[in-house]
Design a protein around this motif. Structure first.
Motif, short mmCIF file in Angstrom:
data_model
loop_
_atom_site.label_atom_id
_atom_site.label_comp_id
_atom_site.label_asym_id
_atom_site.label_seq_id
_atom_site.Cartn_x
_atom_site.Cartn_y
_atom_site.Cartn_z
N GLU A 281 -3.21 -53.60 46.53
CA GLU A 281 -2.17 -54.01 45.59
C GLU A 281 -2.77 -54.25 44.20
O GLU A 281 -2.22 -53.81 43.18
N SER B 135 2.01 -55.16 53.45
CA SER B 135 2.30 -55.98 52.27
C SER B 135 3.67 -55.63 51.72
O SER B 135 3.80 -55.02 50.66
N ALA C 74 -4.97 -55.17 52.11
CA ALA C 74 -3.71 -54.94 51.40
C ALA C 74 -3.73 -55.58 50.02
O ALA C 74 -3.22 -55.02 49.05
N VAL C 75 -4.34 -56.77 49.91
CA VAL C 75 -4.41 -57.48 48.63
C VAL C 75 -5.19 -56.65 47.61
O VAL C 75 -4.79 -56.51 46.44
N ALA D 160 -0.98 -50.31 50.36
CA ALA D 160 -0.73 -51.74 50.56
C ALA D 160 0.50 -51.96 51.43
O ALA D 160 0.50 -52.84 52.31
N HIS E 93 6.09 -57.14 50.16
CA HIS E 93 6.72 -58.18 49.35
C HIS E 93 7.12 -57.63 47.99
O HIS E 93 6.78 -56.50 47.61
#
Length: 763
Positions: free
Chosen positions: A309, A336, A305-306, A331, A338
């Motif tokens: 992103e 993810s 996911a990082v 992501a 956020h």
């Protein structure tokens, strides 16, 4: 042996040079060698003849032989009228003469044609500075430096742009970067000295962008820096990365890049490091290498996911908005959820003009992470979705904290005020922002639209010149632009611009232009509009085109004296309400009008009306220009009549909705796709009821009785309070009593229909 060796040397093929190598020689001041090298340009070079002449022209310009330079550039543009490098060269010449407006036009043309060419962007930024457009200068120069971080002149010019906006710390860093590249760069030395003695001008910072006023907030909502994420656990490579990241922003050394690549090799499975390395590469002007790092990482770690992103943010800046959207959504799928990912996705959708999809994301971010920045972004999302009341509520909350200006969204606030009818307040804000930010083109265009909306045409058309900043297909010719001088005996080219309806509307100025008695008028028009314009204005040589930057049709036009963009004609001919046309000017094919009248009569007893219900796209406010065709029933049933669809595009679902509501709409697709047939069909009708779209312009220009179903505050073309459109005396504007109130507006239209046509039925 020696004889054989000499034979080989003698027959060795001549040295060929690339365009980049020759430009490096020019930059180094080795003009004689560059001149010789241009004669040996590599034969595989695309457009080799034009490139060769442009290189010779630039050498002539750098050696102060302006006459030869201009002759070379003119020769190139005669062969290839849209050749961007020649337009760039003309911009250099005109700038050196102090002809800043013309220099800007050619630089804008070149950068639109090649939006990643650093030389064009750098020149455009310089022209913006000379015209006082400091916000646009900053944008252009930042883009130039992303492509060419070793351009000392762009660093210096960026510093000037930032200095003019009161951003002294950033300006100082730019001047220092320029001096790192050349410690004896006199202009940067002088600018830095001036800054250090506090004599530089200072104004309040802000972002005047009206295309996406949220750009000023993006740096605060997207993780673009080189700092390590403090929420992540410590890693063994963190100390080394901090050392790498401490190198000032600007041209970096090979050692820094080497150290970064060593870290990547030693920690190949760390997504955070891959993302940081990508940002470092991008910051140093090598975005491709940065993307390659993330691409390689995702091949081996497709469910990171990082990394998705990071790739999404990198593509957002590139810009590749669909690609960014794809990775950011992945992501989110990987958990993810956020704020940074959501805000980046919101930005990607907004940049694609998909405002309705972006709004729920902005609402979620403010609901989960309430903050002033998220509130400002939510206000912008409401604004783009034409929900001005909600947007103003958000803006008012920020204004109570004195944050609207500080967050760079005051211009968007003014737009919302104007679209709710609070035009005087909006104009006051635009004046304030122009005073603070200088000669900002987009602010002046927004102000011009307010003047046109309120029929202050002189001020409106003068400011409307600034629309060129927002036209991706803006073109300019290598001849003088017409400014209203005598045209007798001259050839003038009228360049097409904007959309179909705009070209029909602005064509009403052609009789005024022809009255100036030019020897020849060459009128460019979009191919779909050209046949009708050619019939309507036989004195003009009408050329149908794709309205692109190549301008290939221009090669066949000899001895052009001047040009004018079509949208500039009203500046000369429509400065008062009394100067607008009082009669139709678009002439459909009379035989086709009879044909369509016959087709209409086969439907049954008249009268016969046309309607359309969808207007624009999301970026052009389709949210308040579109209604469901099912809402038209009170209108279509107001009296015995036949109704046809004038709606462009795929209307199958909408026609089915209308049928379910008891509305019968005949749709002849062939009459919609071919605009010459469209004009004939409209002329064959007894009246038209339509939302704000191209139908209005065709109906008005052929003289058809027309009623426009308009929002409370429509676009400037329709006016704010007038009963009839200035452009078309036969077009009456009906306005929603309150936003989105289509039911009341349709009922009003039904009353107009009955009042106008029932006496005819009784007779």
């Amino acid at each position: 042996m020696l004889k054989q060796l000499l034979g080989k040397l003698i027959t060795r093929p001549p040295r060929h040079w690339t365009e980049t190598e020759i430009r490096d020689l020019i930059a180094a001041g080795d003009f004689d060698k560059a001149r010789n090298a241009s004669e040996a340009l590599h034969p595989d070079t695309p457009d080799i003849k034009q490139v060769q002449m442009c290189l010779k022209a630039e050498i002539a310009f750098r050696t102060h032989d302006d006459a030869s330079a201009e002759a070379f550039y003119s020769q190139v543009l005669k062969q290839a009228p849209g050749f961007s490098d020649a337009h760039h060269g003309l911009s250099l010449l005109m700038h050196s003469r102090g002809e800043y407006e013309s220099a800007f036009q050619h630089a804008l043309f070149a950068s639109n044609a090649a939006p990643t060419e650093s030389r064009y962007l750098a020149q455009l930024g310089l022209c913006h500075i000379c015209l006082g457009n400091f916000a646009q200068a900053e944008e252009s120069l930042q883009r130039a430096l992303r492509q060419a971080p070793n351009d000392k002149a762009s660093w210096n010019n960026l510093g000037i742009a930032l200095l003019s906006k009161g951003r002294n710390t950033e300006a100082r860093a730019c001047f220092i970067n320029a001096l790192k590249l050349d410690p004896e760069f006199n202009q940067a030395l002088q600018n830095l000295a001036q800054l250090n003695t506090d004599t530089a001008p200072s104004v309040q910072a802000g972002d005047p962008s009206l295309t996406d006023p949220g750009d000023a907030l993006e740096d605060r909502t997207s993780p673009k820096g080189l700092a390590i994420d403090p929420t992540q656990p410590p890693q063994p490579w963190h100390d080394e990365w901090r050392r790498i990241a401490s190198v000032p922003w600007g041209p970096g050394s090979d050692e820094v890049i080497s150290a970064t690549e060593t870290l990547l090799l030693n920690h190949a499975d760390d997504a955070e490091l891959a993302v940081l390395a990508n940002r470092l590469y991008r910051r140093r002007g090598d975005a491709d290498s940065g993307l390659a790092v993330l691409h390689a990482f995702l091949i081996h770690h497709p469910d990171s996911a990082v990394a998705h992103e990071g790739m999404g943010n990198a593509l957002l800046e590139r810009p590749d908005y669909p690609g960014a959207e794809r990775h950011l959504k992945r992501a989110l799928e990987l958990g993810s959820r956020h704020q940074d990912v959501l805000q980046a996705l919101r930005s990607a959708l907004m940049k694609q003009g998909r405002f309705a999809e972006a709004l729920p994301i902005a609402q979620e971010c403010q609901a989960r992470w309430p903050s002033d920045i998220n509130l400002a972004l939510l206000a912008l999302a409401y604004n783009h979705n034409c929900d001005y009341a909600e947007a103003i509520t958000c803006f008012d909350e920020l204004e109570a904290k004195d944050l609207v200006s500080r967050l760079g969204v005051k211009s968007a606030y003014a737009l919302c005020l104007s679209y709710t009818g609070r035009v005087k307040e909006a104009l006051a804000i635009f004046d304030e922002q122009i005073g603070l930010l200088g000669n900002t083109g987009q602010l002046r265009l927004a102000k011009a639209a307010m003047h046109l909306l309120t029929e202050d045409f002189g001020a409106g058309w003068d400011g409307y010149r600034h629309r060129q900043l927002g036209l991706s297909n803006y073109r300019v010719l290598p001849v003088p632009e017409w400014q209203g001088e005598d045209l007798k005996g001259k050839t003038i080219v009228v360049l097409a611009e904007q959309g179909l309806g705009d070209q029909v509307m602005f064509a009403s100025c052609l009789p005024d232009l022809l009255a100036r008695k030019p020897a020849r008028v060459v009128l460019e028009a979009i191919s779909r509009v050209a046949p009708t314009l050619a019939r309507s204005f036989p004195e003009c040589e009408v050329i149908g085109s794709r309205q692109d930057s190549k301008l290939e049709w221009l090669r066949d036009i000899e001895n052009v004296d001047c040009f004018v963009p079509l949208g500039d004609l009203p500046r000369h001919f429509r400065r008062t309400i009394d100067s607008f046309p009082r009669q139709p000017y678009l002439k459909p094919d009379s035989a086709r009008v009879r044909h369509w009248r016959s087709r209409l009569e086969r439907l049954g007893a008249g009268p016969y009306f046309g309607t359309s219900w969808r207007g624009g796209t999301e970026p052009t406010r389709s949210a308040i220009r579109t209604l469901s065709p099912s809402l038209l029933k009170p209108l279509t049933c107001a009296l015995p009549s036949q109704w046809v669809s004038l709606q462009y595009g795929d209307v199958r679902e909408e026609l089915a909705l209308a049928q379910q509501a008891g509305i019968t709409l005949t749709h002849w697709s062939s009459a919609i796709a071919d605009l010459d047939e469209f004009a004939a069909l409209i002329a064959a009708l007894d009246g038209v009821f339509t939302v704000c779209n191209t139908t209005v312009h065709y109906a008005g220009a052929v003289g058809q009785k027309t009623w426009v179903l308009a929002p409370t505050v429509p676009e400037w073309r329709y006016g704010l309070t007038n009963r009839n459109m200035p452009w078309y005396p036969h077009v009456q504007v009906l306005r929603q009593p309150k936003p989105h109130d289509w039911e009341t507006l349709v009922a009003q239209a039904a009353l107009c229909l009955v009042d106008e046509y029932r006496p005819l039925l009784v007779t």
